[in-house]
Structure formats: structure tokens, C-alpha cells
Design a protein around this motif. Structure first.
Motif, PDB file in Angstrom:
ATOM      1  N   CYS A   1     -20.588  21.150  58.625  1.00 56.09           N
ATOM      2  CA  CYS A   1     -20.487  21.727  57.276  1.00 56.09           C
ATOM      3  C   CYS A   1     -21.225  23.070  57.241  1.00 56.09           C
ATOM      4  O   CYS A   1     -22.395  23.142  57.634  1.00 56.09           O
ATOM      5  CB  CYS A   1     -21.112  20.754  56.289  1.00 56.09           C
TER       6      CYS A   1
ATOM      7  N   SER B   1      -8.716  15.454  54.260  1.00 56.34           N
ATOM      8  CA  SER B   1      -9.704  16.532  54.137  1.00 56.34           C
ATOM      9  C   SER B   1     -10.930  16.169  54.967  1.00 56.34           C
ATOM     10  O   SER B   1     -11.134  15.003  55.327  1.00 56.34           O
ATOM     11  CB  SER B   1     -10.111  16.714  52.666  1.00 56.34           C
TER      12      SER B   1
ATOM     13  N   SER C   1     -19.616  18.758  49.967  1.00 54.20           N
ATOM     14  CA  SER C   1     -18.623  19.814  50.193  1.00 54.20           C
ATOM     15  C   SER C   1     -17.395  19.197  50.867  1.00 54.20           C
ATOM     16  O   SER C   1     -17.510  18.229  51.630  1.00 54.20           O
ATOM     17  CB  SER C   1     -19.183  20.904  51.110  1.00 54.20           C
TER      18      SER C   1
ATOM     19  N   PHE D   1     -13.352  20.222  52.741  1.00 50.84           N
ATOM     20  CA  PHE D   1     -12.564  21.274  53.384  1.00 50.84           C
ATOM     21  C   PHE D   1     -11.167  20.748  53.678  1.00 50.84           C
ATOM     22  O   PHE D   1     -10.996  19.579  54.046  1.00 50.84           O
ATOM     23  CB  PHE D   1     -13.251  21.705  54.695  1.00 50.84           C
ATOM     24  N   SER D   2     -10.194  21.646  53.548  1.00 54.02           N
ATOM     25  CA  SER D   2      -8.808  21.256  53.841  1.00 54.02           C
ATOM     26  C   SER D   2      -8.638  21.136  55.356  1.00 54.02           C
ATOM     27  O   SER D   2      -9.521  21.537  56.133  1.00 54.02           O
ATOM     28  CB  SER D   2      -7.844  22.309  53.280  1.00 54.02           C
TER      29      SER D   2
ATOM     30  N   ASP E   1      -6.981  22.885  57.280  1.00 54.63           N
ATOM     31  CA  ASP E   1      -7.120  24.158  57.984  1.00 54.63           C
ATOM     32  C   ASP E   1      -8.464  24.846  57.694  1.00 54.63           C
ATOM     33  O   ASP E   1      -8.626  26.043  57.959  1.00 54.63           O
ATOM     34  CB  ASP E   1      -5.939  25.099  57.691  1.00 54.63           C
ATOM     35  N   GLY E   2      -9.423  24.082  57.151  1.00 56.07           N
ATOM     36  CA  GLY E   2     -10.788  24.585  57.058  1.00 56.07           C
ATOM     37  C   GLY E   2     -11.174  25.284  55.774  1.00 56.07           C
ATOM     38  O   GLY E   2     -12.319  25.708  55.619  1.00 56.07           O
ATOM     39  N   LYS E   3     -10.264  25.411  54.819  1.00 52.22           N
ATOM     40  CA  LYS E   3     -10.587  26.111  53.559  1.00 52.22           C
ATOM     41  C   LYS E   3     -11.511  25.232  52.713  1.00 52.22           C
ATOM     42  O   LYS E   3     -11.290  24.024  52.575  1.00 52.22           O
ATOM     43  CB  LYS E   3      -9.314  26.380  52.742  1.00 52.22           C
ATOM     44  N   VAL E   4     -12.530  25.856  52.124  1.00 52.69           N
ATOM     45  CA  VAL E   4     -13.453  25.091  51.302  1.00 52.69           C
ATOM     46  C   VAL E   4     -12.749  24.636  50.018  1.00 52.69           C
ATOM     47  O   VAL E   4     -12.079  25.420  49.352  1.00 52.69           O
ATOM     48  CB  VAL E   4     -14.752  25.899  51.017  1.00 52.69           C
TER      49      VAL E   4
ATOM     50  N   ASP F   1     -15.770  28.842  54.491  1.00 53.36           N
ATOM     51  CA  ASP F   1     -14.830  27.905  55.107  1.00 53.36           C
ATOM     52  C   ASP F   1     -15.453  27.247  56.336  1.00 53.36           C
ATOM     53  O   ASP F   1     -16.405  27.762  56.934  1.00 53.36           O
ATOM     54  CB  ASP F   1     -13.547  28.648  55.520  1.00 53.36           C
TER      55      ASP F   1
ATOM     56  N   LYS G   1     -15.773  26.211  60.157  1.00 54.89           N
ATOM     57  CA  LYS G   1     -15.372  26.864  61.408  1.00 54.89           C
ATOM     58  C   LYS G   1     -14.474  25.920  62.189  1.00 54.89           C
ATOM     59  O   LYS G   1     -14.765  24.724  62.285  1.00 54.89           O
ATOM     60  CB  LYS G   1     -16.605  27.186  62.251  1.00 54.89           C
ATOM     61  N   LYS G   2     -13.367  26.459  62.749  1.00 60.04           N
ATOM     62  CA  LYS G   2     -12.454  25.567  63.485  1.00 60.04           C
ATOM     63  C   LYS G   2     -12.817  25.481  64.950  1.00 60.04           C
ATOM     64  O   LYS G   2     -13.529  26.292  65.462  1.00 60.04           O
ATOM     65  CB  LYS G   2     -11.035  26.047  63.298  1.00 60.04           C
TER      66      LYS G   2
END
Ligand code: FES
Length: 431
Positions: free
Chosen positions: A389, A404, A412, A414-415, A417-420, A428, A430-431
């Protein structure tokens, strides 16, 4: 996964461009921020509210919108922790908020309806009796009900008559018209009481953080004083009218209320990022209790939980000057937000508010929940995972029901693809 309310058109507001000066800057355009803006507008204070997306695009659109001063079995808990005087003040503060909603809703078409509110327990009658005794001491009219018209067996319920429910976004559509609001204006950083946005700076004498989870870590220690709880809702057509608002006193229990010909069945929740039943658990109950019902909507709600069941309203940090917060409504965000708006207005205009002291964010923190929050944070910080996170570095957990990545430390999300999706993280994953 949109809530029943979210189709309601809301007024739109411009983005702020360039620098600005204001007496009071409100950060966050959910119901807490909007009510604070409304109160300051009526008090003749120069203010501006900035929201990073569109107003009410977060928690407010996912509420079940019960307006009540019966917040679970809160009064016995407050009485034990702080005594009868504090419990009485808590009641009076939220009764005043309830009355303010009643007054405002007279002029706003928002499906406001008076309903009795019930808090039931599946097995713990003693807790209910203790709550009745606490309510009696502080002079709140309540009734013990042996039975409630729900498809589950209970040990009884505490009923407070004459509470209310409404359509939250119709209310917001009415109350936000004409307020000084800027949407799509993201506060990236605070330098004292100056906010840095993507297009400039906002110089403010005073600041109110109404960002759901307070967004500045270095003051106030909210990351240890709060966690987030996620719960789920189904809107069912063809189920029965339960003619009231009902909630289980237990954490993962169910809630019921009607809106028009729909039954809102909620619950199956848990601390965000931990195991929970989600919609499947609710669907199972719906299939057995209301076999002819059809699911029309499903959504989830996320709530900030304080250490002692009372919100944090007042000075953001012990050393911050002219910087205020309203957060931690413990799933009771309607009267909680209104209480916050009324207290912060009074602080800002220099008027004594007799209830403000009990909500101080700097009251004592030695409660069992503090140990639990600390233990959860240590465990999640030490957990090996490459999904971390960006808030404070805890290991993220996969939420298969919502697809998610969720953080058990402070909630928190995140989607894929990492979007908050939910704060306090403001970057966001990190991938
Ligand atoms: Fe705080 Fe994840 S939300 S570490």
C-alpha cells in the motif's frame, strides 16, 4: 456496482484554476464537507470547498441514509468509558443534528420519511437491557421490543421511535445549489494552511479536512486512531415492507430499510481487507427469506471507525493552528456529518458549542481497539507481499468479490490496474 442513489443528477461545479484566497478552505465534497459549506454560507463566512472528483462520488452515495441518534448500542458504551454526562451530550448533539435535518428537509424534495429505528441483537439480550438502562439514565425515550418483523430470530430490540430516512443525493442536490464549490480540484499537499493543487495555491486562514479518512499523516495520528469497515447492500424488489429501520448491534450483522418498493438489505461486512461475506452472504439470506424478490442494485459502503465509537470533530492535530477535521462517523454518517458541520461552524465563528469537547480528536486513546489497530498494522507491515500500500506500506489483500486490492491497515483500496479507489492513500499502487 452503483448504488440506488447514484443515478440522481447533482449540480455540477467548475474546477479551480490558478491561485485563490479564502477565509475557510473545506477539503472534501462528501456530505460532511457540503454541510460544513452550507453552515458557513448561512453564517456569512467566506469559504470555498474543493473536491478532487465530483461531489458525493465517494462514501456519501453508498450510505443507507438513516437519520437517527441511535448509533447501535452506543450509549452503554459511552456511559462506561466516559460517564453519563458525556452520553447525554452525545445524545443532545445528535438530536440537534436530527432536528436540523428535519428543518432542512421541509424545503427539499428528498423523500424524507419518519420511521422508527431498531437495534436488535441475535442472542445478547443483556446488552439490549443495558442499553435501555443507559437510555433511561440520560432521558431518551426508547422501548424494548420482544420481536421485530424480520426474517431472522432475535433476542429482542431497542426501538427509538420517530427517527427518519431519506434519499441522500436528492438532499445534496437541494442543499448544494449556490454553494462555493470547485470540483476536479485535487489538493496534492498542504504547506501550513496553504493548499497546493494541480493549477496553483489556495491561501486559507482556516482549513477543514472533510476527506473521509484524514489525509495528513504527520498530525493527529489518525492512522492509529481509525480503521475502515466495508459492508454490502442489495436493493430488492418484491421483498416485504419492514416499516422501520433495523440494524444488528453486532459488527457483521444485517441492516434493513425500505425505499419506495425496494428493500435495502445491508451488512455482511468486516474490517476492510479482511474476510467478509460480501454480496453472496446477503444473496443467500435474500433467497431464503424473500424467494420471490429480485435484485435491482448491489453496492458496497466504506466507513471510518474511531476507537470509542464517537467521531473526531475539532482541531486536526494538537499543534496545528486553525486546521480542523470531521471524520470517523462509525457508520452513522448522516447525523455524524451534521454534528460535525454545526460544531465546526461554531468554532469558526467563535460561538460556544456545548457539545464540542466530547468530540475532541485529542481525547484519550487508551481503548482496546487501539491495541487491535496496532497489532493489525504490525502484522500487515511484516507480511511478505509484492503488493504494498502506498499509504504506509502494509501488505494488500485481494478482494475477490470486488476484484480490488484492499489494505487492512487503514482501508485504502486499489483497482486491478492499481488506481486508488479509497483513501487515505493518495497515490496509485505500484505494479
Ligand atoms: Fe495505510 Fe494502507 S491504508 S498502509
Amino acid at each position: 456496482m452503483k448504488s440506488l442513489w447514484s443515478e440522481t443528477p447533482l449540480p455540477r461545479f467548475p474546477a479551480l484554476s490558478g491561485d485563490a484566497h479564502t477565509d475557510v478552505l473545506i477539503i472534501g465534497g462528501g456530505i460532511a464537507g457540503i454541510l460544513a459549506a452550507y453552515m458557513l454560507e448561512k453564517a456569512g463566512v467566506k469559504y470555498m470547498l474543493v473536491e478532487k472528483d465530483a461531489i458525493c462520488s465517494g462514501t456519501t452515495q453508498n450510505t443507507t441514509a438513516k437519520i437517527t441518534y441511535q448509533h447501535g448500542l452506543i450509549y452503554r458504551k459511552i456511559m462506561r468509558a466516559y460517564g453519563a454526562e458525556t452520553a447525554k451530550k452525545f445524545l443532545c448533539a445528535h438530536s440537534a443534528a436530527f432536528d436540523e435535518f428535519a428543518r432542512l428537509c421541509r424545503d427539499i424534495e428528498c423523500d424524507y420519511e419518519i420511521k422508527d429505528n431498531y437495534v436488535y441483537s441475535l442472542a445478547d439480550r443483556k446488552k439490549l437491557e443495558e442499553e435501555m438502562a443507559a437510555l433511561d439514565v440520560i432521558g431518551c425515550r426508547a422501548e424494548f421490543c420482544e420481536d421485530v418483523p424480520l426474517p431472522i430470530k432475535t433476542a429482542g430490540a431497542v426501538k427509538i421511535p420517530g427517527q427518519a430516512q431519506f434519499h441522500p443525493l436528492k438532499f445534496i442536490a437541494g442543499i448544494s445549489k449556490g454553494l462555493n464549490i470547485y470540483e476536479n480540484t485535487y489538493v496534492r499537499e498542504m504547506i501550513g494552511n496553504t493548499a497546493r493543487t494541480d493549477s496553483g495555491r489556495i491561501y486559507a486562514e482556516r482549513v477543514i479536512a472533510a476527506t473521509h479518512f484524514p489525509f495528513i499523516n504527520k498530525h493527529g495520528a489518525y492512522f492509529i486512531k481509525m480503521y475502515q469497515h466495508r459492508s454490502y447492500v442489495l436493493a430488492l424488489a418484491g421483498a416485504e415492507d419492514v416499516s422501520g429501520m433495523y440494524v444488528d448491534e453486532a459488527d457483521g450483522g444485517y441492516s434493513f430499510r425500505n425505499y419506495g418498493d425496494l428493500l435495502l438489505l445491508g451488512g455482511a461486512g468486516a474490517r476492510t481487507g479482511t474476510r467478509c461475506g460480501a454480496w453472496e452472504e446477503l444473496r443467500k439470506l435474500a433467497r431464503s427469506a424473500y424467494p420471490a424478490a429480485q435484485e435491482k442494485y448491489h453496492w458496497a459502503a466504506q466507513d471510518c471507525m474511531s476507537l470509542d465509537g464517537m467521531a473526531y470533530i475539532g482541531r486536526y492535530g494538537k499543534t496545528t493552528k486553525n486546521f480542523y477535521v470531521a471524520a470517523g462517523f462509525n457508520k452513522w454518517g448522516m447525523t455524524g456529518a451534521m454534528t460535525g458541520a454545526m460544531i465546526l461552524r461554531d468554532i469558526i465563528i467563535g460561538k460556544n458549542n456545548e457539545y464540542a469537547d466530547i468530540f475532541s480528536p485529542h481525547r484519550r486513546i487508551l481503548h482496546p481497539q487501539l491495541l487491535y489497530n496496532g497489532a493489525e498494522a504490525v502484522k500487515d507491515l511484516l507480511t511478505l507481499s509484492d503488493k504494498r500500500c502506498p499509504h504506509l506500506g502494509c501488505a494488500l489483500k485481494w478482494n475477490s468479490a470486488e476484484r480490488s486490492w484492499d489494505c487492512p491497515c487503514h482501508g485504502s483500496r486499489f483497482s486491478l490496474d492499481g488506481k486508488v479507489l479509497d483513501n487515505p492513500a493518495n497515490a496509485d499502487m505500484k505494479k
